[in-house]
Structures are given as structure tokens and as C-alpha cells.
Design an enzyme around this catalytic site. Structure first.
Site, PDB file in Angstrom:
ATOM      1  N   CYS A 237       0.888  -1.160   0.000  1.00  0.00           N
ATOM      2  CA  CYS A 237       0.000   0.000   0.000  1.00  0.00           C
ATOM      3  C   CYS A 237       0.924   1.207   0.000  1.00  0.00           C
ATOM      4  CB  CYS A 237      -0.972  -0.031   1.175  1.00  0.00           C
ATOM      5  SG  CYS A 237      -0.236  -0.441   2.778  1.00  0.00           S
TER       6      CYS A 237
ATOM      7  N   LEU B 239       1.768  -0.863   6.107  1.00  0.00           N
ATOM      8  CA  LEU B 239       1.510  -1.099   7.529  1.00  0.00           C
ATOM      9  C   LEU B 239       0.046  -1.405   7.838  1.00  0.00           C
ATOM     10  CD1 LEU B 239       3.714   1.781   9.012  1.00  0.00           C
ATOM     11  CD2 LEU B 239       4.322  -0.627   8.694  1.00  0.00           C
TER      12      LEU B 239
END
Length: 374
Positions: free
Chosen positions: A193, A197
Site C-alpha cells: 500500500c 503497515l
């Protein structure tokens, strides 16, 4: 307005803190959701990447640091865990399994070469265009460069950042696309992403749970041993229930009583806090009404009446959360406590939840048959 309300949000933003970047001090503001307003800073900090060592390189690096600061604070506020992302340090990643990597976003076409050097065959990007624009990532150039090789494929499957509801709703289609890509390309898969995370580890966790046969807790332990991250486990459990109940939806009705307002909207619910759904005024009842079909589960929401965030005291409300906010909430469930779905949701609450052999077959069939999103 003649409607009883409990106002817990205001429309103005107030400084929460400030951070120093080089010679400047930037105030950090909190909006109605408790998230930071980075719009002005984003406008100031949009820059074009350059590979030449010009005097502007230092300025661009400082601006990347500023944007990383804002992003990290936003992420910590939204996800409820202290997390940090430093975009200016380049791509970072961890092997979760020999064939599965979770990491941060690619920043330049050169990152494709780095991934090819470690035998990555599929690059699986979960970012939206707005995520890429914030850090001035040229996704077109990265995809174009990747397409010049026959041993690596770049794919996109967008999930909204910091939005557990959007994650839940999109996971079945996203994991289905990932599953087919892995079967087609083999080798090592890189899921990312922006920071690697939240969305990326959640997608990897769902893939390990649904496809690779791990117990959810075992997959989570393996993931966290190899990368410090914060996947939304509740979203994965809810998406699991969605698949096993056939994406069953139930109709709900929300009502705001009162005719002394010009607009009534709802935020949260199944669209996330960054989106709004308008209610329709029904003169016969003198009320604003929203009819909506929702997947089973727990939802929080809030009304926006003529631009002002409010709770409806005639509908259930949550306790005050850690940010001091109170929201309305609704539980969408099968009213029969002996039903299959009720039993499934009860099992999902257990710490040692696992799928039965039959449930794994149902999920496998679902992923194999789920329609393409492109």
C-alpha cells in the site's frame, strides 16, 4: 431545530500540535473525525521527482519529510497504533514467507528492478490515485516500465486508506484478484500500500487465512514476527462472514425527525467517515429517511444536519471513544439466535477462531467464481 441531539463534533478545526521541518513550523489541525487536515500542506508540497543532483533536491527531500510527518500522524490517529512511515528513505519491505513480501510503495521505475532482483513475479498495489499523488509517485511510469518485462506483472486493486469498512467490503474481490495472479505468475508476490503497515498486511493476512490454509492467529503471528504493522483483523473476520453467508444483506432504516433543516446526511455506516449519504425528506411523516441494505455486522455512523455533525438520541449511541466522540451505532444481525449466521458471528468473536474444512471449500469456490473487477 426541533430535534433532540447530542452534538459531539464541531465544524471548526483547532490546532493539536505542531512539528518543525527545517526552518518552518507547521500547525497540525484536527477535523471532525479526529484526523489531521493535510490539504494545505499537500498543496504546498506537491513536487516533481528528479534524478539530477540539482539545488532543488534538498528542498524536495525536506518536503517529503514534511509529508511523511503528516502521513505518520494521520496513520497513528486513524489506526490507533503508533506507526511511522518515512517516504524519503525509499521502498522498504519484509519477507513474510519465502513467496510473500509485504512492503511500502514503489517510488520510481528503478524499484521494479529491485523487486525483479529478488524474484518477485507479481507487484500488487493497493493504493488509490490520491495516495500516489500525495507523494508524487508516477504510477504510470512504473507500470509502463514493468510491462517491458515478461517475468513480472504490476496489478492494482484499490482500497481506501485508513478505512476498515472499505477494507472489509473490498477484500473478497481483492484477494480473489491476488489469488488468480499468484496462480498465473507463481514466484514471489509483493503486496504493498503506501506505508505497508495497514492495507497490505491485512490483504496478505486474508490471503494466508483464506487461500494458504493458515489459522488466522497463526498467520497473524507469522506476519507480526516479520513486520511491525497493524492489520485490521476485525475487517478480515467480517469479510470472512460475508463470504460464508453469501454476502447476505439486511434492510435497515435510519430516521432523523424534524423539518427545520435543509439537508441531512449520514457519514460512517458502510461508506466510511470520508463519505456522506443524503437522507430523503418525507413530508407525510415530517422526517428525513434513509433505507439501506447492509451486510451483517456492527456499524457506527453520525448525522450531518445543515453541515453540523450530530448524534440522534432516538437511536443507539456508542460510549465516548478515545478521541472524545460519541457516534450512533447499529447491529445488523439475523434475529434468530439459532441461525447459521448467528452461530458464525459468535465463533468469529473467539480468539482461536478457525475455519472448518467445509468453510474453506466454500471460500475457495467463492474466490474462484468471484467476477473480475476489470
Amino acid at each position: 431545530m426541533n430535534c433532540l441531539t447530542n452534538v459531539s463534533r464541531s465544524y471548526s478545526a483547532v490546532p493539536l500540535c505542531s512539528f518543525k521541518c527545517k526552518s518552518s513550523v507547521y500547525p497540525i489541525f484536527v477535523n471532525m473525525k479526529g484526523l489531521l487536515i493535510a490539504t494545505d500542506l499537500r498543496k504546498k508540497c506537491v513536487v516533481k521527482a528528479t534524478s539530477s543532483p540539482t539545488p532543488s533536491a534538498n528542498t524536495e527531500g525536506a518536503k517529503d519529510e514534511e509529508k511523511s510527518d503528516v502521513y505518520s500522524i494521520n496513520m497513528t490517529e486513524a489506526m490507533g497504533a503508533v506507526l511511522t512511515y518515512r517516504h524519503e528513505l525509499g521502498m522498504n519491505y519484509n519477507f513474510i514467507r519465502p513467496d510473500l513480501i509485504v512492503g511500502s510503495c514503489l517510488q520510481t521505475p528503478a524499484d521494479v528492478d529491485k523487486l525483479r532482483s529478488i524474484k518477485v513475479k507479481t507487484i500488487f498495489c493497493l493504493q488509490q490515485d490520491s495516495d500516489l499523488e500525495y507523494f508524487s509517485v508516477d504510477i504510470g511510469a512504473i507500470r509502463e516500465y514493468a510491462s517491458t518485462f515478461d517475468d513480472i506483472q504490476h496489478l492494482r486493486a484499490e482500497i481506501r486508506d485508513f478505512d476498515g469498512t472499505d477494507l472489509r467490503l473490498r477484500l473478497p474481490a481483492v484477494v480473489r484478484k491476488l489469488h488468480k495472479a499468484v496462480n498465473r505468475n507463481g514466484g514471489v508476490t509483493y503486496i504493498h500500500c503506501t506505508a505497508g503497515l495497514g492495507r497490505a498486511p491485512a490483504t496478505a493476512l486474508a490471503y494466508m487465512f483464506w487461500v494458504q490454509g493458515y489459522k488466522l492467529n497463526n498467520a497473524l503471528s507469522l506476519l507480526l514476527r516479520n513486520r511491525k504493522c497493524f492489520p485490521n483483523v476485525d475487517a478480515i473476520k467480517s469479510a470472512t462472514a460475508d463470504i460464508l453467508t453469501g454476502l447476505k444483506k439486511r434492510s435497515v432504516t435510519l430516521t432523523w425527525n424534524g423539518d427545520n433543516c435543509s439537508t441531512v446526511e449520514v457519514s460512517g455506516l458502510d461508506v466510511g467517515w470520508g463519505q456522506r449519504i443524503p437522507l430523503k425528506f418525507e413530508e407525510k411523516h415530517g422526517s428525513w429517511i434513509l433505507h439501506r441494505d447492509l451486510l451483517e455486522g456492527h456499524y457506527e455512523y453520525k448525522y450531518i444536519v445543515d453541515g453540523e455533525w450530530m448524534t440522534n438520541t432516538y437511536e443507539p449511541v456508542t460510549p465516548t471513544n478515545k478521541d472524545g466522540h460519541i457516534n450512533n451505532n447499529i447491529q445488523v444481525v439475523d434475529k434468530d439466535p439459532e441461525s447459521i449466521s448467528a452461530a458464525l458471528w459468535k465463533r468469529l468473536g473467539a480468539d482461536d477462531f478457525d475455519l472448518t474444512t467445509n468453510e474453506r471449500e466454500i471460500i475457495k469456490q467463492f474466490l474462484d467464481e468471484y467476477p473480475d473487477d476489470e
